[in-house]
Write a protein that holds these residues in place. Structure first.
Motif, PDB file in Angstrom:
ATOM      1  N   LEU A 108       0.793  -1.264  -0.132  1.00  0.00           N
ATOM      2  CA  LEU A 108       0.195   0.065   0.097  1.00  0.00           C
ATOM      3  C   LEU A 108       0.811   1.154  -0.078  1.00  0.00           C
ATOM      4  O   LEU A 108       1.889   1.549   0.781  1.00  0.00           O
ATOM      5  N   VAL A 109       0.761   1.983  -0.956  1.00  0.00           N
ATOM      6  CA  VAL A 109       1.383   3.206  -1.148  1.00  0.00           C
ATOM      7  C   VAL A 109       0.655   4.423  -1.099  1.00  0.00           C
ATOM      8  O   VAL A 109      -0.471   4.604  -1.738  1.00  0.00           O
ATOM      9  N   SER A 110       0.781   5.503  -0.267  1.00  0.00           N
ATOM     10  CA  SER A 110       0.044   6.450   0.009  1.00  0.00           C
ATOM     11  C   SER A 110       0.967   7.940   0.137  1.00  0.00           C
ATOM     12  O   SER A 110       2.204   7.659   0.384  1.00  0.00           O
ATOM     13  N   GLY A 111       0.369   8.947  -0.406  1.00  0.00           N
ATOM     14  CA  GLY A 111       1.031  10.090  -0.383  1.00  0.00           C
ATOM     15  C   GLY A 111       0.480  11.436  -0.854  1.00  0.00           C
ATOM     16  O   GLY A 111      -0.857  11.278  -0.985  1.00  0.00           O
ATOM     17  N   THR A 112       1.162  12.328  -1.116  1.00  0.00           N
ATOM     18  CA  THR A 112       0.478  13.616  -1.878  1.00  0.00           C
ATOM     19  C   THR A 112       1.395  14.066  -2.521  1.00  0.00           C
ATOM     20  O   THR A 112       2.253  14.496  -2.785  1.00  0.00           O
ATOM     21  N   ILE A 113       0.677  14.354  -4.068  1.00  0.00           N
ATOM     22  CA  ILE A 113       1.429  14.497  -5.352  1.00  0.00           C
ATOM     23  C   ILE A 113       1.091  16.286  -5.391  1.00  0.00           C
ATOM     24  O   ILE A 113      -0.063  16.537  -5.303  1.00  0.00           O
TER      25      ILE A 113
END
Length: 104
Positions: A39-44
């Motif tokens: 699971l990859v999460s972030g903010t572009i």
């Protein structure tokens, strides 16, 4: 101001669409996606999406960094994150990885 003088940023911000192409700019685009069973999460920071009708056909993401240092040093530090976000955006838009560009 330094960011706005960067040629890559200027190109993204002034992109013009061709016939039938719609541009959408997403700011602070939060995401969660599964890549390689993780699971990859972030903010572009910025994603410019080129669509033909409702179908995305390519995209470009820009990640802004305020850390001091030469661009080469920043790329060394943040390059893996940038490539991970590029793959994540491709997955979210149902695009091949090579249809998404990434820059700082």
């Amino acid at each position: 101001r330094a960011t706005l003088s960067d040629p890559v940023v200027r190109e993204v911000l002034s992109s013009q669409a061709g016939p039938g192409i719609r541009l959408e700019c997403r700011r602070e685009y939060r995401f969660q996606v599964v890549l390689d069973d993780d699971l990859v999460s972030g903010t572009i920071d910025r994603a410019v999406i080129h669509s033909l009708g409702e179908q995305p056909i390519r995209a470009r993401l820009v990640d802004f960094k305020t850390d001091p240092g030469a661009p080469e040093e920043l790329l060394q530090t943040y390059g893996p994150q940038l490539q991970l976000y590029r793959r994540a955006l491709a997955r979210l838009l149902h695009l091949d990885d090579e249809r998404v560009e990434a820059s700082m």
